[in-house]
Design an enzyme around this catalytic site. Structure first.
Site, PDB file in Angstrom:
ATOM      1  CD  GLU A 129      -1.750  -2.216   1.187  1.00 52.70           C
ATOM      2  OE1 GLU A 129      -0.942  -2.457   1.947  1.00 52.70           O
ATOM      3  OE2 GLU A 129      -2.485  -3.358   1.111  1.00 52.70           O
ATOM      4  CG  HIS A 189     -10.029  -7.727   5.836  1.00 52.16           C
ATOM      5  ND1 HIS A 189      -9.652  -8.117   6.759  1.00 52.16           N
ATOM      6  CD2 HIS A 189      -9.225  -7.140   4.990  1.00 52.16           C
ATOM      7  CE1 HIS A 189      -8.674  -8.574   6.231  1.00 52.16           C
ATOM      8  NE2 HIS A 189      -8.322  -8.013   4.627  1.00 52.16           N
ATOM      9  CG  PHE A 249     -10.339  -4.194   2.496  1.00 54.70           C
ATOM     10  CD1 PHE A 249     -11.353  -4.441   2.975  1.00 54.70           C
ATOM     11  CD2 PHE A 249      -9.327  -5.705   1.717  1.00 54.70           C
ATOM     12  CE1 PHE A 249     -12.136  -5.834   2.783  1.00 54.70           C
ATOM     13  CE2 PHE A 249     -10.241  -6.376   1.564  1.00 54.70           C
ATOM     14  CZ  PHE A 249     -11.375  -7.118   1.453  1.00 54.70           C
ATOM     15  CB  ALA A 250     -11.347   1.865   3.821  1.00 52.71           C
ATOM     16  CG  ASP A 251     -10.972  -1.581   7.386  1.00 54.55           C
ATOM     17  OD1 ASP A 251     -11.213  -2.052   8.071  1.00 54.55           O
ATOM     18  OD2 ASP A 251     -11.040  -2.187   5.792  1.00 54.55           O
ATOM     19  CG  PHE A 252      -5.471  -2.661   3.651  1.00 57.04           C
ATOM     20  CD1 PHE A 252      -5.760  -3.670   5.052  1.00 57.04           C
ATOM     21  CD2 PHE A 252      -5.832  -3.279   2.876  1.00 57.04           C
ATOM     22  CE1 PHE A 252      -6.488  -4.334   4.579  1.00 57.04           C
ATOM     23  CE2 PHE A 252      -6.245  -4.846   2.378  1.00 57.04           C
ATOM     24  CZ  PHE A 252      -6.902  -5.398   3.602  1.00 57.04           C
TER      25      PHE A 252
END
Lengths: 337, 481
Positions: free
Chosen positions: A70, A139, A93-96
Site C-alpha cells: 500500500e 476489513h 480495503f480502507a483498513d489498510f
C-alpha cells in the site's frame, strides 16, 4: 438518464475520464483482475469489479497492477501526481490505510502547502470501506474520521450511483488529493445516473434527500438509506425530518446543516465510525457552537460502540447503527422536555 | 401525601368574596407545567388567567366551568404527582377544610393557599416537592444529587445518560419536567438539486417558493454557492403594491379575510363590554374647557417640581379633586345599591399588547401632581409589559380615557362597571372665540364627554361635576390648593 449500479458508476466514470484525458492513470492491487493467471489479464476481475474492462481499453501503461504494498501504491501515486499525471490509486480495503499513511498524510496532503503553492497534487485515492460483510475487524472499518481531520485532503463519501458519477469526476479533475470512500455494501445498489459527460457535483455541497421541519438527520454512505427509512416512517406520523447527505466530509457543508437546524432545532448525526472524535461528534459540536440558540434538544450522534467491528453476523448487526436505533434516537430528541 | 396540593378559589383583593370559573384550560388527568395556563377565573370586577406555579397533574377537577360562583377558599381541584393513587386523593378531599383566607395569607401544609395579593397566579405557593436526603449506590454527579435532593426527585426510575449509566444534572432536570404534548411541523417541500445551479437546499426551497430562477444568480456562499441570503435578496417584498398606474384597469384578486379568533381574555372583555353597553342606561354630557392656562402652568410647575407630568396627569388630578367634591359622581353601582366613596380611585385607559386595560391611580385626590405622574408612568410601563396584576385594576370609582394624542376631537366611552361614569378626553384644538370686548381671539380647547350611568347619577349631578372640572382646568391654580 441511465440506470446503473454504484460499482458501474465508478468504473464508467474512470473510463470516461481516462478517455478524455490521457494523463489519467489507474493503479492498485489486482485492478487488472487476473494478471498471471492461466486465463490471462481480466480473466477474473478486481475484487470489487470497479476496474472491469479498463485494462483492455487503456492498456498496461495506464492500468497498472502493483505489488502488494500500500505504501508503494500511494508513493507511486504521489510521484505520478507531482510529475503531471492524474493518478487514481485504489486501496483495496480502507483498513489498510495505516500502512500507507505517511505517503498520504505527510506527502500527498502536504505537497502543495510545503512547495508554497508551486505544485499541484491531483491524485484520487479510492478505497472500499464499511461494515456489513462479515469481513471482521481488519476489513470492515470506516476510516473517514481519521482522514477528515487531515488538512490538505478532500474526503468524499458518495451514497448513490449518481453521486458517484458526479463526485468522482469532480475528484479526478480536482488539482488536490482527494480521498474517495466507496461503501462495500453499496456497490450493488442501482440508481439513475446522469448521462452528461461533464456532470460534476461540487465538493462541500450536501444533498437534501428528505425535507422536514422537526428534526435534522445528517449522514452519508450506507447509513443514509436507514435515515431515509426512518424519515419516511415518521412522515406518516406527521413528523418531518430533513435528511442531509453530506457527500463530502471535507469540505463540510456547514451552511446546509445550520440552515436546517435553525428550522428544526433538533439534530441527529448518524455515523458509521466509533463515537470518540467522530464525524458525529464534530457536527454536534459545530451545531452546539453555532446554532445553540436554535436548539430545542441536545444534539445527538448515533455511532457504533467504541469497539472493533465484530466478525459474528449477529454482533456485527448489533454493532452498526440500525433503522431501529436511529428511530429511537430521533424519538429521544423529539421527546426532550 | 406531600405532593398532593389543593387548588382553591383565590382571593384577589379585599373585596373579592367569590369567583366563577369561566374555563378550564387543563383537563382532569392532564399534566401541566409551571407557567402553563390552568383556568380563567372571573370575579364581578375582573377576569384573569391563572398560571400554574409548579409542574403537576390535575388529578381531580371538582368544579367544572359554569356560571356558578364559588366562595374564596373553596376547593376547586386537586393537583398531585401522576402516580398518586385515587384513594389518597379521596382521603385528601374528605379531610380538606377551607382555611380562613385573607389577602396576604400564604398557605401552609395541606391548607388551601390563596396567592398573595401581589401575585396574580393563584395556585398554591408551596414548593413542587418536599426536599429529602437521598442515599444511593448509583453513580450520580454532585450537582445532579443536589438538585434531586432539593426537589425531592426519586432517582431510581431515571436512566442515567452518563458513562455506565451515571445520572447527570440534565437527567434530573428532565425527570422534573412533565412530558410535553407533541406538536410537530411536519415535512417540507423537497426541491431537487439542479446541476446547472449550485445552491444550498434552503436556497433552492426559497427560490421554488417564490418562483425565482437560480441560474442567473451569483452565489456568495462557500465556493461560490448560492445561499439563502442570495435568494432572499431577490424576493420581492410582498407589501409592495404592483406598479399599476392609478385608474388603470385591474383584475379583481381574492380578498380573503385573515380570521383571528378572540383569545380567552378578549372573549370575556367582549362579553362584559356588550353587557355594559346593553344593560347600563348611558347618557352623555359634553363640555369643552380652555386649557391655555393649564398648559402654561404645566410648563412652570413641571420645571419647579422636577416632574414630567403630562396634560392627562393634570386632568386626572382635576377629575380626582372634582370627584371628592361631588361624591354623588364618585360611585360604584352594585345591583340595587349605589356605593359612594370618600376618595377618588381613577382608572386610566391604556392601550397594551393584550388590548385595552384600565389600571387605577388610587386616592388620586390625595396625590401631588408629581406623584400622579410617577404612578401613571409606572402603571403604563407595567401595562405595556403585560405585567398588570389584579391589584392594579381591581375597583376604581371613575375612569378617564384620552384619545387626544391621536387627534380625536371627541368620543363617547362605554362605562366600566361597577363604576358610575367615564370621561372621554379629546385632543386640544385652537378655536376662534369671541372675547369680552367683542373681538375674535384664538384659544386652546379640549372636548370632554362624560358617559354616565343614569341609574345612579342624574343629569344635574353630572353637570355640576363637569362644571367643577371645567373650572379646575381653566383656573389650574386650584389643582395645587
Amino acid at each position: 438518464m441511465a440506470k446503473m449500479m454504484y460499482r458501474d458508476a465508478v468504473v464508467s466514470t474512470i473510463a470516461e475520464e481516462m478517455a478524455r484525458d490521457e494523463n489519467v492513470v489507474c493503479l492498485g492491487e489486482d485492478i487488472v483482475g487476473g494478471m498471471g493467471t492461466p486465463g490471462g489479464p481480466e480473466a477474473i476481475g478486481g475484487i470489487w469489479s470497479t476496474s472491469t474492462g479498463l485494462f483492455g481499453k487503456f492498456g498496461a501503461d495506464r492500468v497498472i497492477d502493483t505489488p502488494i504494498s500500500e505504501s508503494a501504491i500511494m508513493g507511486a501515486a504521489a510521484g505520478l501526481a507531482l510529475s503531471g499525471k492524474r493518478p487514481i490509486a485504489e486501496l483495496m480495503f480502507a483498513d489498510f490505510i495505516g500502512v500507507s499513511l505517511d505517503q498520504i498524510w505527510n506527502q500527498l496532503a502536504k505537497f502543495r502547502y510545503m512547495f508554497g503553492g508551486k505544485t499541484k497534487c491531483p491524485a484520487v485515492i479510492r478505497m472500499a470501506y464499511g461494515a456489513g460483510y462479515n469481513a471482521a475487524a481488519q476489513h470492515s472499518q470506516a476510516v473517514h474520521q481519521i482522514l477528515t481531520g487531515m488538512p490538505g485532503l478532500k474526503v468524499v463519501m458518495p451514497t448513490t450511483p449518481d453521486d458517484v458519477k458526479g463526485l468522482l469526476r469532480t475528484a479526478i479533475r480536482d488539482d488536490d488529493p482527494v480521498i474517495f470512500l466507496e461503501h462495500k455494501a453499496l456497490y450493488g445498489v442501482k440508481g439513475e445516473v446522469s448521462d452528461d459527460p461533464d456532470y460534476m457535483i461540487p465538493f462541500g455541497h450536501a444533498r437534501l434527500s428528505r425535507a422536514g421541519q422537526d428534526v435534522t438527520i445528517v449522514s452519508t454512505g450506507l447509513l443514509l438509506g436507514f435515515c431515509e427509512a426512518v424519515a419516511d416512517k415518521l412522515a406518516a406520523e406527521g413528523i418531518g425530518c430533513d435528511v442531509i447527505d453530506l457527500r463530502t466530509t471535507s469540505p463540510l457543508d456547514e451552511e446546509t446543516i445550520l440552515d436546517s437546524v435553525e428550522v428544526t432545532g433538533r439534530l441527529i448525526v448518524v455515523d458509521e465510525a466509533p463515537p470518540r472524535c467522530s464525524l458525529g461528534a464534530d457536527i454536534c459540536a459545530l451545531v452546539a457552537e453555532k446554532a445553540f440558540a436554535s436548539l430545542k434538544a441536545p444534539p445527538l450522534s448515533v455511532n457504533p460502540p467504541h469497539t472493533p467491528v465484530p466478525f459474528a453476523r449477529e454482533l456485527e448487526t448489533a454493532y452498526l447503527p440500525s433503522v431501529d436505533k436511529i428511530e429511537a434516537a430521533v424519538r429521544k430528541v423529539l421527546s426532550y422536555r | 401525601m406531600a405532593n398532593i396540593k389543593p387548588f382553591c378559589m383565590p382571593k384577589w383583593g379585599i373585596e373579592m368574596t367569590e369567583g366563577t370559573i369561566a374555563e378550564w384550560m387543563v383537563k382532569e388527568g392532564e399534566a401541566f407545567a409551571k407557567g402553563q395556563l390552568l383556568c380563567l377565573i372571573e370575579t364581578d370586577k375582573i377576569t384573569n388567567e391563572v398560571e400554574a406555579e409548579y409542574d403537576a397533574v390535575l388529578k381531580r377537577l371538582l368544579t367544572p366551568a359554569s356560571e356558578e360562583a364559588h366562595p374564596v377558599g373553596a376547593l376547586l381541584a386537586v393537583f398531585a404527582d401522576a402516580d398518586t393513587p385515587d384513594a389518597e386523593i379521596d382521603a385528601f378531599i374528605a379531610a380538606f377544610k377551607p382555611a380562613e383566607t385573607s389577602v396576604a395569607a400564604k398557605g401552609g401544609g395541606a391548607a388551601p393557599a390563596p396567592a398573595p395579593a401581589s401575585a396574580p397566579a393563584a395556585a398554591p405557593a408551596t414548593p413542587a416537592r418536599e426536599p429529602k436526603k437521598i442515599v444511593t449506590n448509583r453513580a450520580i454527579s454532585p450537582e445532579a444529587l443536589k438538585l434531586a435532593e432539593a426537589e425531592g426527585v426519586d432517582i431510581e426510575p431515571i436512566t442515567g445518560s452518563g458513562r455506565n449509566g451515571r445520572i447527570t444534572y440534565q437527567d434530573v432536570v428532565q425527570a422534573l419536567r412533565p412530558e410535553r404534548a407533541a406538536s410537530f411541523k411536519g415535512t417540507a417541500q423537497l426541491v431537487a438539486d439542479t446541476p446547472e445551479a449550485f445552491a444550498s437546499p434552503l436556497a433552492r426551497r426559497i427560490a421554488a417558493q417564490h418562483g425565482i430562477a437560480l441560474s442567473g444568480i451569483t452565489g456568495t456562499g462557500p465556493r461560490g454557492r448560492i445561499s439563502k441570503a442570495d435568494v432572499l435578496a431577490l424576493v420581492k417584498p410582498t407589501t409592495a403594491a404592483p406598479a399599476v398606474a392609478f385608474g388603470a384597469p385591474f383584475e379583481l384578486v381574492a380578498n380573503e379575510p385573515s380570521v383571528q379568533p378572540f383569545d380567552k381574555v378578549r372573549k370575556v372583555v367582549a362579553r362584559r363590554l356588550t353587557e355594559a353597553k346593553q344593560t347600563i342606561p348611558h347618557f352623555y354630557l359634553r363640555v369643552s374647557a380652555s386649557v391655555d392656562a393649564l398648559m402654561d402652568l404645566r410648563k412652570t410647575a413641571n420645571l419647579v417640581l422636577g416632574t414630567k407630568a403630562s396634560i392627562n396627569d393634570y386632568i386626572v388630578k382635576a377629575v380626582a379633586l372634582a370627584l371628592v367634591r361631588h361624591p354623588d359622581v364618585n360611585v360604584q353601582v352594585h345591583g340595587d345599591a349605589v356605593h359612594s366613596f370618600p376618595h377618588a380611585d381613577v382608572a386610566i385607559a391604556v392601550a397594551s399588547p393584550k388590548g385595552l386595560v384600565t389600571p387605577i391611580v388610587r386616592q388620586a385626590d390625595r396625590m401631588h401632581i408629581a406623584q400622579i405622574a410617577a404612578t401613571t408612568r409606572a402603571l403604563i410601563d407595567k401595562a405595556q409589559a403585560g405585567k398588570l396584576g389584579f391589584e392594579d385594576m381591581d375597583g376604581g370609582t371613575f375612569s378617564v380615557s384620552n384619545l387626544g394624542m391621536f387627534g380625536i376631537e371627541q368620543f363617547d366611552a362605554i362605562i366600566n362597571p361597577p363604576q358610575g361614569a367615564i370621561l372621554a378626553v379629546g385632543g386640544a384644538n385652537r378655536v376662534a372665540v369671541e372675547t369680552a370686548s367683542g373681538d375674535i381671539a384664538f384659544e386652546t380647547r379640549i372636548q370632554l364627554t362624560m358617559s354616565v350611568d343614569h341609574r345612579a347619577i342624574d343629569g344635574a349631578a353630572g353637570a355640576q361635576f363637569l362644571q367643577t372640572l371645567k373650572g379646575l382646568l381653566e383656573a389650574p391654580e386650584g389643582l395645587f390648593a
